[in-house]
Write a protein that holds these residues in place. Structure first.
Motif, PDB file in Angstrom:
ATOM      1  N   ALA A  91       0.871  -1.283   0.142  1.00  0.00           N
ATOM      2  CA  ALA A  91       0.041  -0.081  -0.110  1.00  0.00           C
ATOM      3  C   ALA A  91       0.896   1.208   0.093  1.00  0.00           C
ATOM      4  CB  ALA A  91      -0.959  -0.094   1.069  1.00  0.00           C
ATOM      5  N   SER A  92       1.959   1.170   0.759  1.00  0.00           N
ATOM      6  CA  SER A  92       2.904   2.500   0.728  1.00  0.00           C
ATOM      7  C   SER A  92       3.352   2.900  -0.591  1.00  0.00           C
ATOM      8  CB  SER A  92       3.812   2.252   1.766  1.00  0.00           C
ATOM      9  OG  SER A  92       4.890   1.160   1.525  1.00  0.00           O
ATOM     10  N   ASP A  93       3.528   1.752  -1.667  1.00  0.00           N
ATOM     11  CA  ASP A  93       4.075   2.163  -3.133  1.00  0.00           C
ATOM     12  C   ASP A  93       2.910   2.615  -3.795  1.00  0.00           C
ATOM     13  OD1 ASP A  93       6.558   1.184  -2.073  1.00  0.00           O
ATOM     14  OD2 ASP A  93       6.345  -0.834  -2.801  1.00  0.00           O
ATOM     15  N   PHE A  94       1.931   2.651  -3.571  1.00  0.00           N
ATOM     16  CA  PHE A  94       0.810   3.603  -4.371  1.00  0.00           C
ATOM     17  C   PHE A  94       0.890   4.866  -4.241  1.00  0.00           C
ATOM     18  CE2 PHE A  94      -1.347  -0.761  -4.338  1.00  0.00           C
ATOM     19  CZ  PHE A  94      -1.429  -0.882  -5.754  1.00  0.00           C
ATOM     20  N   VAL A  95       1.361   5.801  -5.262  1.00  0.00           N
ATOM     21  CA  VAL A  95       1.404   7.139  -5.146  1.00  0.00           C
ATOM     22  C   VAL A  95       0.075   7.773  -5.217  1.00  0.00           C
ATOM     23  CG1 VAL A  95       2.306   9.211  -6.387  1.00  0.00           C
ATOM     24  CG2 VAL A  95       3.673   6.696  -6.147  1.00  0.00           C
ATOM     25  N   ASN A  96      -0.911   7.051  -5.817  1.00  0.00           N
ATOM     26  CA  ASN A  96      -2.252   7.550  -5.851  1.00  0.00           C
ATOM     27  C   ASN A  96      -3.177   6.341  -6.333  1.00  0.00           C
ATOM     28  OD1 ASN A  96      -1.899   7.359  -8.850  1.00  0.00           O
ATOM     29  ND2 ASN A  96      -2.539   9.294  -9.469  1.00  0.00           N
ATOM     30  N   GLU A  97      -4.276   6.382  -6.019  1.00  0.00           N
ATOM     31  CA  GLU A  97      -5.433   5.484  -6.570  1.00  0.00           C
ATOM     32  C   GLU A  97      -5.820   6.144  -7.985  1.00  0.00           C
ATOM     33  OE1 GLU A  97      -8.586   5.558  -4.027  1.00  0.00           O
ATOM     34  OE2 GLU A  97      -7.266   4.552  -2.250  1.00  0.00           O
ATOM     35  N   PRO A  98      -6.494   5.378  -8.689  1.00  0.00           N
ATOM     36  CA  PRO A  98      -6.821   5.577 -10.008  1.00  0.00           C
ATOM     37  C   PRO A  98      -7.382   6.865 -10.203  1.00  0.00           C
ATOM     38  CG  PRO A  98      -7.298   3.402  -9.854  1.00  0.00           C
ATOM     39  CD  PRO A  98      -6.798   4.064  -8.404  1.00  0.00           C
ATOM     40  N   THR A  99      -6.980   7.829 -10.919  1.00  0.00           N
ATOM     41  CA  THR A  99      -7.199   9.370 -11.117  1.00  0.00           C
ATOM     42  C   THR A  99      -7.410   9.596 -12.444  1.00  0.00           C
ATOM     43  OG1 THR A  99      -5.917   9.800  -8.882  1.00  0.00           O
ATOM     44  CG2 THR A  99      -6.874  11.829 -10.455  1.00  0.00           C
ATOM     45  N   THR A 100      -8.667  10.284 -12.717  1.00  0.00           N
ATOM     46  CA  THR A 100      -8.658  11.003 -14.164  1.00  0.00           C
ATOM     47  C   THR A 100      -7.832  12.269 -14.269  1.00  0.00           C
ATOM     48  OG1 THR A 100     -10.867   9.824 -14.370  1.00  0.00           O
ATOM     49  CG2 THR A 100     -10.269  11.688 -15.889  1.00  0.00           C
ATOM     50  N   MET A 101      -7.159  12.216 -15.314  1.00  0.00           N
ATOM     51  CA  MET A 101      -6.163  13.143 -15.364  1.00  0.00           C
ATOM     52  C   MET A 101      -6.672  14.539 -16.388  1.00  0.00           C
ATOM     53  SD  MET A 101      -3.487  12.924 -13.539  1.00  0.00           S
ATOM     54  CE  MET A 101      -2.950  11.744 -12.393  1.00  0.00           C
ATOM     55  N   PRO A 102      -6.396  15.610 -16.363  1.00  0.00           N
ATOM     56  CA  PRO A 102      -6.841  16.561 -17.242  1.00  0.00           C
ATOM     57  C   PRO A 102      -6.650  16.281 -18.845  1.00  0.00           C
ATOM     58  CG  PRO A 102      -5.484  17.578 -15.510  1.00  0.00           C
ATOM     59  CD  PRO A 102      -5.370  16.334 -15.482  1.00  0.00           C
ATOM     60  N   TRP A 103      -5.852  15.489 -19.206  1.00  0.00           N
ATOM     61  CA  TRP A 103      -5.581  15.223 -20.585  1.00  0.00           C
ATOM     62  C   TRP A 103      -6.255  14.170 -21.097  1.00  0.00           C
ATOM     63  CZ3 TRP A 103      -1.706  15.742 -16.907  1.00  0.00           C
ATOM     64  CH2 TRP A 103      -1.190  14.598 -16.210  1.00  0.00           C
ATOM     65  N   GLY A 104      -7.137  13.384 -20.271  1.00  0.00           N
ATOM     66  CA  GLY A 104      -8.228  12.357 -20.582  1.00  0.00           C
ATOM     67  C   GLY A 104      -7.650  10.990 -20.217  1.00  0.00           C
ATOM     68  N   ASN A 105      -6.736  10.817 -19.510  1.00  0.00           N
ATOM     69  CA  ASN A 105      -6.227   9.441 -19.004  1.00  0.00           C
ATOM     70  C   ASN A 105      -6.777   9.077 -17.866  1.00  0.00           C
ATOM     71  OD1 ASN A 105      -5.080   8.894 -21.467  1.00  0.00           O
ATOM     72  ND2 ASN A 105      -3.060   9.445 -20.966  1.00  0.00           N
ATOM     73  N   ARG A 106      -7.250   8.015 -17.311  1.00  0.00           N
ATOM     74  CA  ARG A 106      -7.259   7.725 -15.867  1.00  0.00           C
ATOM     75  C   ARG A 106      -5.969   6.760 -15.467  1.00  0.00           C
ATOM     76  NH1 ARG A 106     -10.729   7.812 -12.235  1.00  0.00           N
ATOM     77  NH2 ARG A 106     -11.297   6.088 -10.898  1.00  0.00           N
ATOM     78  N   SER A 107      -5.437   7.206 -14.391  1.00  0.00           N
ATOM     79  CA  SER A 107      -4.081   6.989 -14.321  1.00  0.00           C
ATOM     80  C   SER A 107      -3.742   6.291 -12.741  1.00  0.00           C
ATOM     81  CB  SER A 107      -2.915   8.170 -14.415  1.00  0.00           C
ATOM     82  OG  SER A 107      -2.998   8.657 -15.682  1.00  0.00           O
ATOM     83  N   LEU A 108      -3.018   5.293 -12.606  1.00  0.00           N
ATOM     84  CA  LEU A 108      -2.751   4.927 -11.180  1.00  0.00           C
ATOM     85  C   LEU A 108      -1.038   4.948 -11.087  1.00  0.00           C
ATOM     86  CD1 LEU A 108      -2.997   3.062  -8.808  1.00  0.00           C
ATOM     87  CD2 LEU A 108      -2.820   1.017 -10.330  1.00  0.00           C
ATOM     88  N   LEU A 109      -0.640   5.631 -10.285  1.00  0.00           N
ATOM     89  CA  LEU A 109       0.861   5.714 -10.194  1.00  0.00           C
ATOM     90  C   LEU A 109       1.380   4.979  -8.939  1.00  0.00           C
ATOM     91  CD1 LEU A 109       2.981   7.282 -11.762  1.00  0.00           C
ATOM     92  CD2 LEU A 109       2.662   9.120  -9.883  1.00  0.00           C
ATOM     93  N   PHE A 110       2.365   4.034  -9.433  1.00  0.00           N
ATOM     94  CA  PHE A 110       3.059   3.484  -7.922  1.00  0.00           C
ATOM     95  C   PHE A 110       4.252   3.212  -8.227  1.00  0.00           C
ATOM     96  CE2 PHE A 110       1.410   0.453 -11.257  1.00  0.00           C
ATOM     97  CZ  PHE A 110       2.298  -0.571 -11.524  1.00  0.00           C
ATOM     98  N   ARG A 111       5.109   2.509  -7.185  1.00  0.00           N
ATOM     99  CA  ARG A 111       6.641   2.326  -7.344  1.00  0.00           C
ATOM    100  C   ARG A 111       6.913   0.720  -7.348  1.00  0.00           C
ATOM    101  NH1 ARG A 111       9.290   7.162  -6.782  1.00  0.00           N
ATOM    102  NH2 ARG A 111       8.197   8.675  -5.791  1.00  0.00           N
TER     103      ARG A 111
END
Length: 134
Positions: A91-111
């Motif tokens: 859980a500590s390696d997830f930078v964010n949960e799925p998030t819709t970005m202004p450029w139109g992609n839904r993104s999940l950022l992790f390490r």
């Protein structure tokens, strides 16, 4: 010119390869114990041991020291990928949960285990879907 791959240098090739195989579902192709590739139709993620660095230029790369590059993977459903990864990525390696970005992609950022940033994304707007249409 054709961009083919990105190479990540690591002190533990087997660990990093196993992580990416589980995260992506793509099996690695091993050339030696110091070098493996995860090949997709459009690009390859190469993973190499620190022992390979002197073959190019001694001291030119350091493992687990990336602060500027994000490895990006287009996935069919980023929310489903997040659910699948939740049991595999701390859980500590997830930078964010799925998030819709202004450029139109839904993104999940992790390490990854070396601290490299990884972005799994799904285009969700018409413009983003058109950009990545296959």
């Amino acid at each position: 010119m054709d961009f083919l791959s990105i190479r990540v240098i690591t002190a533990d090739v087997a660990r990093l390869v196993a992580f990416y195989e589980k995260a992506t579902g793509v099996p690695a192709v091993w050339s030696t114990e110091d070098f493996a590739e995860l090949r997709t139709p459009h690009a390859t993620l190469a993973i190499a041991a620190t022992r390979t660095v002197p073959l190019f230029a001694p001291g030119s790369s350091r493992p687990a020291d990336n602060h500027s590059v994000i490895l990006e993977f287009l996935v069919d459903d980023v929310d489903r990928a997040y659910e699948r990864l939740s049991g595999r990525v701390p859980a500590s390696d997830f930078v964010n949960e799925p998030t819709t970005m202004p450029w139109g992609n839904r993104s999940l950022l992790f390490r990854d285990p070396d601290g490299n940033l990884v972005n799994f994304f799904t285009p969700v707007t018409a413009a983003a879907r058109a950009k990545f249409a296959r």
